[in-house]
Design an enzyme around this catalytic site. Sequence first.
Site, mmCIF file in Angstrom:
data_model
loop_
_atom_site.group_PDB
_atom_site.id
_atom_site.type_symbol
_atom_site.label_atom_id
_atom_site.label_comp_id
_atom_site.label_asym_id
_atom_site.label_seq_id
_atom_site.Cartn_x
_atom_site.Cartn_y
_atom_site.Cartn_z
ATOM 1 N N CYS A 56 -1.810 -8.633 -5.820
ATOM 2 C CA CYS A 56 -1.142 -7.325 -5.879
ATOM 3 C C CYS A 56 -0.482 -7.005 -4.541
ATOM 4 C CB CYS A 56 -2.178 -6.261 -6.245
ATOM 5 S SG CYS A 56 -1.559 -4.588 -6.158
ATOM 6 N N CYS A 116 -0.987 -3.365 -3.412
ATOM 7 C CA CYS A 116 -2.316 -3.060 -2.864
ATOM 8 C C CYS A 116 -2.523 -3.726 -1.510
ATOM 9 C CB CYS A 116 -3.416 -3.567 -3.798
ATOM 10 S SG CYS A 116 -3.076 -3.402 -5.538
ATOM 11 N N ASP A 117 -2.123 -4.985 -1.371
ATOM 12 C CA ASP A 117 -2.528 -5.776 -0.205
ATOM 13 C C ASP A 117 -1.396 -6.133 0.756
ATOM 14 O OD1 ASP A 117 -5.047 -5.781 -1.330
ATOM 15 O OD2 ASP A 117 -4.725 -7.655 -2.403
#
Length: 302
Positions: A133, A136-137
């Site tokens: 992701c 997200c990251d």
Amino acid sequence: MLYDILIVGGGPAGLTAATYARRAGKSVLVIEKNAFGGQITWSPKVENFPGFVSVSGAELGDKLLEQAMEQGAEVELDEVTAVSVRPDGIKTVACDSGAVFEGRALIAAVGAKPRMLGLAREEELVGSGVCFCAVCDGAFYAGKDVAVNGGGNSALQDALLLSEKCRRVYLIHRRDAFRGERKLVEALEKRENVEFVLRASVAELLGGDELTGVVVEQDGQRRELPVAGLFVAIGHAPDNGIFSGLMDLDRAGYAASGEDCLTATPGVFVAGDCRAKGVRQLTTAAADGAVAALAACRYLDE
Ligand code: NAP
């Protein structure tokens, strides 16, 4: 408490089903294990959902949740670990926390989880260089070199997002042409820090506790790419294991259903990406949610 409809999964399919079922006057509980909004919360920008010129996936997820709750849907953050149907037709779901919920009808809307490449040490390196992701990251890799693997919209969007913060982005894809939207490919072609690595597959993950690079095989040659992050975006697989006793699953694990989203078990419906169908999009997930909810209401009213 006995609910009219239990919905397992709080993505676009599950939340749309909740909104429709509530508007038909049914009591509804939606159980989600990760984040309400589902997979879409990982999309930085959604530009193909009707009515929204451009919206972040997280914002769209929040709006879907807000809408379902505004209609009176109850929600629980918990992981469903077992599902069964009693002889009297009541559906029972057991959750990781120990909670047990009962419903007269059930809608499975569990979506799909990211597929892995199946490489040695891939699972061990998840969170230490292997990611699924970019939303997200991605921030963890600011200023670093990264690779994205895949040729669909997820991979293209991940590469675009990462190119804004990373030094260099290698987009590795096994074919010459991308399956994702032309518009996204054109945007990537204009980014100077993006390199397409085509007809290539990731053969090896390098590093100790942290990823330090990947080896790709391209046109019969091995090439080392020194990257701190590998974003795997090669599609998704359905997460229907807990429902295997209640519905027919195809070879890939997708649940068979009729046009009305009804499975092999009376009162058990399936909606969204976990359903066997031709087109898996936000719009078709939401459409399934509406169809499954209205079919569940008819089942309850019969
Ligand atoms: P996808 O469209 O199924 O693409 C998966 C990609 O991974 C394909 O290019 C495939 O290659 C490649 N692939 C599959 N297995 C592989 C393997 N073992 N090794 C290497 N490559 C492999 O998946 P997705 O990109 O996650 O998208 C899923 C759905 O969500 C799509 O319908 C997409 O349009 C939609 N989506 C929408 C948005 C949005 O903004 N609305 C955002 C993201 C995704 P081949 O092309 O060779 O098969």
